[in-house]
Each structure stands twice: as C-alpha cells, then as structure tokens.
Write a protein that holds these residues in place. Structure first.
Motif, PDB file in Angstrom:
ATOM      1  N   TYR A  47       0.830  -1.210   0.000  1.00  0.00           N
ATOM      2  CA  TYR A  47       0.000   0.000   0.000  1.00  0.00           C
ATOM      3  C   TYR A  47       0.866   1.262   0.000  1.00  0.00           C
ATOM      4  N   ALA A  48       1.875   1.284   0.870  1.00  0.00           N
ATOM      5  CA  ALA A  48       2.695   2.484   1.016  1.00  0.00           C
ATOM      6  C   ALA A  48       3.380   2.851  -0.290  1.00  0.00           C
ATOM      7  N   LYS A  49       3.870   1.866  -0.998  1.00  0.00           N
ATOM      8  CA  LYS A  49       4.563   2.137  -2.267  1.00  0.00           C
ATOM      9  C   LYS A  49       3.623   2.730  -3.293  1.00  0.00           C
ATOM     10  N   ARG A  50       2.367   2.342  -3.255  1.00  0.00           N
ATOM     11  CA  ARG A  50       1.421   2.748  -4.292  1.00  0.00           C
ATOM     12  C   ARG A  50       0.539   3.937  -3.920  1.00  0.00           C
ATOM     13  N   PHE A  51       0.339   4.185  -2.645  1.00  0.00           N
ATOM     14  CA  PHE A  51      -0.587   5.244  -2.241  1.00  0.00           C
ATOM     15  C   PHE A  51       0.027   6.332  -1.358  1.00  0.00           C
ATOM     16  N   LEU A  52       1.281   6.159  -0.959  1.00  0.00           N
ATOM     17  CA  LEU A  52       1.919   7.159  -0.109  1.00  0.00           C
ATOM     18  C   LEU A  52       3.159   7.739  -0.799  1.00  0.00           C
ATOM     19  N   HIS A  53       3.016   8.011  -2.080  1.00  0.00           N
ATOM     20  CA  HIS A  53       4.130   8.642  -2.806  1.00  0.00           C
ATOM     21  C   HIS A  53       4.471   9.969  -2.131  1.00  0.00           C
ATOM     22  N   PRO A  54       5.754  10.308  -2.023  1.00  0.00           N
ATOM     23  CA  PRO A  54       6.145  11.554  -1.339  1.00  0.00           C
ATOM     24  C   PRO A  54       5.472  12.805  -1.891  1.00  0.00           C
ATOM     25  N   ASP A  55       5.180  12.849  -3.181  1.00  0.00           N
ATOM     26  CA  ASP A  55       4.515  14.019  -3.753  1.00  0.00           C
ATOM     27  C   ASP A  55       3.026  14.063  -3.415  1.00  0.00           C
ATOM     28  N   ILE A  56       2.453  12.918  -3.064  1.00  0.00           N
ATOM     29  CA  ILE A  56       1.041  12.869  -2.688  1.00  0.00           C
ATOM     30  C   ILE A  56       0.853  13.306  -1.234  1.00  0.00           C
ATOM     31  N   ILE A  57       1.823  12.996  -0.397  1.00  0.00           N
ATOM     32  CA  ILE A  57       1.692  13.340   1.027  1.00  0.00           C
ATOM     33  C   ILE A  57       2.673  14.448   1.420  1.00  0.00           C
ATOM     34  N   SER A  77      10.049  11.456   9.072  1.00  0.00           N
ATOM     35  CA  SER A  77       9.899  12.858   8.681  1.00  0.00           C
ATOM     36  C   SER A  77       9.617  12.905   7.185  1.00  0.00           C
ATOM     37  N   ARG A  78       9.127  14.031   6.722  1.00  0.00           N
ATOM     38  CA  ARG A  78       8.804  14.187   5.303  1.00  0.00           C
ATOM     39  C   ARG A  78      10.014  13.894   4.416  1.00  0.00           C
ATOM     40  N   ASP A  79      11.180  14.438   4.781  1.00  0.00           N
ATOM     41  CA  ASP A  79      12.371  14.258   3.948  1.00  0.00           C
ATOM     42  C   ASP A  79      12.878  12.823   3.978  1.00  0.00           C
ATOM     43  N   SER A  80      12.885  12.207   5.143  1.00  0.00           N
ATOM     44  CA  SER A  80      13.379  10.826   5.213  1.00  0.00           C
ATOM     45  C   SER A  80      12.447   9.880   4.467  1.00  0.00           C
ATOM     46  N   TRP A  81      11.136  10.141   4.510  1.00  0.00           N
ATOM     47  CA  TRP A  81      10.208   9.261   3.804  1.00  0.00           C
ATOM     48  C   TRP A  81      10.421   9.321   2.292  1.00  0.00           C
ATOM     49  N   ARG A  82      10.779  10.481   1.780  1.00  0.00           N
ATOM     50  CA  ARG A  82      11.042  10.580   0.338  1.00  0.00           C
ATOM     51  C   ARG A  82      12.148   9.605  -0.071  1.00  0.00           C
ATOM     52  N   CYS A  83      13.170   9.510   0.752  1.00  0.00           N
ATOM     53  CA  CYS A  83      14.257   8.569   0.475  1.00  0.00           C
ATOM     54  C   CYS A  83      13.799   7.122   0.654  1.00  0.00           C
ATOM     55  N   VAL A  84      13.126   6.838   1.769  1.00  0.00           N
ATOM     56  CA  VAL A  84      12.695   5.466   2.057  1.00  0.00           C
ATOM     57  C   VAL A  84      11.729   4.964   0.993  1.00  0.00           C
ATOM     58  N   TRP A  85      10.821   5.819   0.547  1.00  0.00           N
ATOM     59  CA  TRP A  85       9.854   5.397  -0.478  1.00  0.00           C
ATOM     60  C   TRP A  85      10.573   4.905  -1.730  1.00  0.00           C
ATOM     61  N   HIS A  86      11.616   5.602  -2.126  1.00  0.00           N
ATOM     62  CA  HIS A  86      12.353   5.189  -3.321  1.00  0.00           C
ATOM     63  C   HIS A  86      13.125   3.888  -3.096  1.00  0.00           C
ATOM     64  N   MET A  87      13.397   3.555  -1.859  1.00  0.00           N
ATOM     65  CA  MET A  87      14.100   2.315  -1.546  1.00  0.00           C
ATOM     66  C   MET A  87      13.152   1.115  -1.518  1.00  0.00           C
ATOM     67  N   LEU A  88      11.855   1.354  -1.325  1.00  0.00           N
ATOM     68  CA  LEU A  88      10.889   0.259  -1.326  1.00  0.00           C
ATOM     69  C   LEU A  88      10.854  -0.409  -2.698  1.00  0.00           C
ATOM     70  N   GLN A  89      10.893  -1.719  -2.701  1.00  0.00           N
ATOM     71  CA  GLN A  89      10.873  -2.479  -3.953  1.00  0.00           C
ATOM     72  C   GLN A  89       9.438  -2.858  -4.303  1.00  0.00           C
ATOM     73  N   ASN A  90       9.077  -2.730  -5.571  1.00  0.00           N
ATOM     74  CA  ASN A  90       7.699  -3.004  -5.984  1.00  0.00           C
ATOM     75  C   ASN A  90       7.264  -4.436  -5.695  1.00  0.00           C
ATOM     76  N   ASP A  91       8.180  -5.381  -5.830  1.00  0.00           N
ATOM     77  CA  ASP A  91       7.807  -6.791  -5.733  1.00  0.00           C
ATOM     78  C   ASP A  91       8.072  -7.392  -4.354  1.00  0.00           C
ATOM     79  N   LEU A  92       8.726  -6.640  -3.482  1.00  0.00           N
ATOM     80  CA  LEU A  92       9.000  -7.135  -2.125  1.00  0.00           C
ATOM     81  C   LEU A  92       8.039  -6.427  -1.172  1.00  0.00           C
ATOM     82  N   VAL A  93       7.011  -7.137  -0.753  1.00  0.00           N
ATOM     83  CA  VAL A  93       5.865  -6.478  -0.115  1.00  0.00           C
ATOM     84  C   VAL A  93       5.851  -6.557   1.410  1.00  0.00           C
ATOM     85  N   HIS A  94       6.709  -7.386   1.996  1.00  0.00           N
ATOM     86  CA  HIS A  94       6.661  -7.562   3.448  1.00  0.00           C
ATOM     87  C   HIS A  94       7.568  -6.601   4.202  1.00  0.00           C
ATOM     88  N   GLY A  95       8.541  -6.016   3.536  1.00  0.00           N
ATOM     89  CA  GLY A  95       9.401  -5.028   4.178  1.00  0.00           C
ATOM     90  C   GLY A  95      10.508  -5.611   5.027  1.00  0.00           C
TER      91      GLY A  95
END
Length: 398
Positions: A197-207, A296-314
């Motif tokens: 969900y986070a990868k698809r609905f919590l893009h840094p530009d959306i939040i 934080s807003r800035d750290s999430w921007r980095c973490v979001w880009h590190m999330l892999q589309n196919d690895l869903v459990h984190g």
C-alpha cells in the motif's frame, strides 16, 4: 427611307466607342478600389469582426501569453506557424526544470504535489479546508476483526492528523459505526501488506504537506501513547526516523526497541555478543523495526524510493533505513516516554493460501524470509556497482 437607314446605321456605329470607353473606366475603377482594400486589409482587427460560425473554419491554435510588468500581450497562433517561426516574439513552451512529462506546461500551472485533504463538491475551493489543516498523517493496515483496537489507536491521534486506513480484508463500510471514519481515507485491496500500500498510495509528492508520517500495524496497544507529545519529543531530539519504545507480553527480537523506563529517548544499546560489528550501526544504533515506524517528510522521500515493488513484506528494510539519514546513529531513535505494547496478533499471515502441504502461516513466513535475502542482495549489488562506476570514472578523469 434611305435617309432613315443611313441615320440609324450612323447612330449605332457612334455608340460603340462610348461603350468600350465606359467598360475600360469601370475596370480600372474596380482595380483601384480592390487595390486600396487590399492595402488597407492587414490593418483591420479581426478580433473586432464577428463572422458567422458557419463561414469560419475551426482551426487548432496555441495560446501564448507573454507577461510583462506593465502589461501582457496575447497572441493566438496556428501550431504550424508557432513551430516554423524563429522570431523572438514566438515561443514554444519547454521548461526542463518542470517535473518529467510536464516540460511543455508553463511552470505556474504545474501542480506537482497533492494531499489527502477532503474537499466539498460545492462552493469556493478556498473555503473547503479548515483554518488549520492537518500537519501529520497516520496510516494503518487493517482487518475488521481488529476494529476495536484500531478505534482505540485512532482516538490517540488528534485532528492534526489525516487518517488513512488500508483494508486488506475488503471490509470498509462497516467502519461507519465510528465517527472518525467519516474523515478517514479508506483504500481497499484484499490480501496486501502495508508496504505494498505504502509504495502505491503514499508517494512523497502525494503526502508532501505532512511533516511526519506514521505507518503502523494494527496490533498495537496505545494506552501509554499520545501522538502530539510524541511529535514534540521527536522534534526536540532531532529524530528523522523513529518509533515508540515497545513493551510486549512475548519476547522482543531487537533490544534497541525495548522501552527504557525513566528517559525520553534512546538511540543506541548494547546488543548480544556478535550482533553488532560497529556500535554505530544496526542493530545497536541507527535502527528501528518496521511495525510502528515514524518518518519525517524528507526521510520518507528517500525510504519510499528504496521500497521495492515486488518485495511487499518489508523484511530487511529496517537494517537499510540508516542509508536515508546522516548521521543515522543521531537521527534514528526510539521514544521511551511514549511507548506501545506489541500484541503480536498474526492476522495478516492468515491471508495466505495453503500450498504443498504448508499452512497459510508457513507460506507467508517463508516469503518474508525470502524477501529479506533478496533485498539484502539487491542493496549490496547496487552499492558495489555504483562504487565500481565511480572508481572507473575517477580513474578515467586523471
């Protein structure tokens, strides 16, 4: 009779030269008038002339507005004239600094960021939102069976928070029994994890408007937690990535997440022998778990880009979070005075499928471990490749 005939012949003959002269004069007059009209035509303002739509063809045009301090001039040009013209007065919009795909738009019309603020379908847009808009966001991944626990959790978050619920069991309307549900964002896709969900609905530009983002599990006890106080402590201690300290009726995997009574925050601990090669690196420092992270807003921007589309459990993500802040051992920490209880209810594992004689729980657990290994390999290979490319570029430049 003879005289009359001669007479009429003479009259007829004498008129022909006069008719020819009149024709010549009329022709020259018409040419002169046409010439005068042609000369004066470019000075006519077509914008002030109204033609019936039936005789004016529809032509695709490009609108350009040149803004100047004193006045603005507007031109409407056919595309072919716009593209072919090399004059300074004709410009094709191309702004490389715009977001990718929006280069052809004037910068002032580009809306690169969004939010989850709810809006009305009537009235003026400027009146849609309250005077004080929510500054933070909290997202829970939930099943209806945990609704009472979710209700207790959300009541710990003030109106300063936008609430997002990710429903992995497909049940959303049942939450209407709770008053807060009316202002929550509900997203429902069955059998998906919070990182999917986070990868698809919590893009840094959306939040983008939210200063801090809470991405929490559903099985957390919050009797000793207050979200506003938590934010104050995070700001006070300069934490970019954090979590509340944990108490649990069962064993705690990583010592750093365990609550230390009597202090506000801790950022490092001594782990079991052999677990930490460097006291400033995970799991002794620069480390939190993924069940209740706060970014934080800035750290999430980095973490979001590190999330892999196919690895869903984190799994494995917690060891890599340190790559998004510097120095990690100072900016990642655990808040002790606002703590939670991890109830460890394995509800998501029940969403798996029995296969090859393995239970749903076993199948999900094996996938988690597999993803951890895959993520570690991807990160290691990516870093090695990058360092190799840098070294090669450096040697070529000398």
């Amino acid at each position: 009779m003879a005289n009359r005939t001669d007479n009429s012949t003479r009259c007829s003959t004498s008129k022909k030269p006069n008719d020819g002269l009149m024709l010549i004069l009329a022709t020259f007059t018409g040419i002169a008038i046409g010439f005068l009209l042609g000369v004066s035509f470019p000075t006519l303002s077509l914008t002030k002339m109204n033609f019936p739509s039936s005789i004016v063809p529809s032509v695709n045009t490009v609108y350009i507005e040149e803004e100047k301090p004193e006045r603005s001039s507007k031109k409407v040009l056919p595309p072919q004239e716009l593209n072919n013209s090399s004059g300074a007065a004709f410009h094709k919009i191309w702004v490389p600094s715009n977001p990718r795909g929006a280069e052809m738009l004037p910068p002032r019309i580009v809306a690169a960021e969004s939010d989850f603020y709810l809006r009305r379908l009537w009235g003026l847009p400027k009146d849609d939102l309250p005077a004080v808009k929510p500054k933070y966001l909290v997202a829970f991944t939930v099943a209806y069976g945990q609704r009472k626990n979710i209700d207790a959790c959300i009541k710990k978050f003030s109106d300063n928070f936008t609430i997002v619920l990710f429903h992995y069991d497909g049940r959303t309307s049942e939450y209407d029994e709770f008053e807060w549900s009316k202002r929550a964002i509900h997203v429902s896709v069955p059998k998906q994890t919070k990182w999917w969900y986070a990868k698809r609905f919590l893009h840094p530009d959306i939040i983008a408007p939210y200063e801090y983002i809470f991405i929490w599990d559903e099985d957390l006890g919050v009797e000793n937690f207050d979200a506003e106080e938590y934010i104050k402590l995070v700001k006070k201690h300069g934490l970019e990535i954090s979590q509340p300290a944990v108490e649990s009726r069962k064993s705690i995997t990583w010592k750093i997440t365990k609550r230390i009574p009597g202090i506000e925050v801790h950022k490092e601990v001594e782990e079991k022998p052999g677990r930490c090669n460097d006291p400033h690196k995970p799991p002794c420092a620069g480390f939190i778990e993924i069940m209740a992270p706060v970014f934080s807003r800035d750290s999430w921007r980095c973490v979001w880009h590190m999330l892999q589309n196919d690895l869903v459990h984190g799994w494995g993500l917690d060891f890599a979070l340190r790559k998004c802040v510097e120095p990690a051992y100072e900016k990642i920490g655990v808040v002790d005075s606002q703590w939670i209880i991890h109830q460890k209810i394995p509800s998501l594992t029940d969403q798996g499928t029995v296969q090859a004689g393995k239970s749903a729980f076993q199948g999900v657990r094996e996938r988690c471990k597999l993803e951890w290994t895959m993520f570690q390999k991807r990160m290691s290979r990516s870093e090695q490749k990058y360092l190799k490319e840098i070294a090669s570029a450096s040697s070529n430049s000398t």
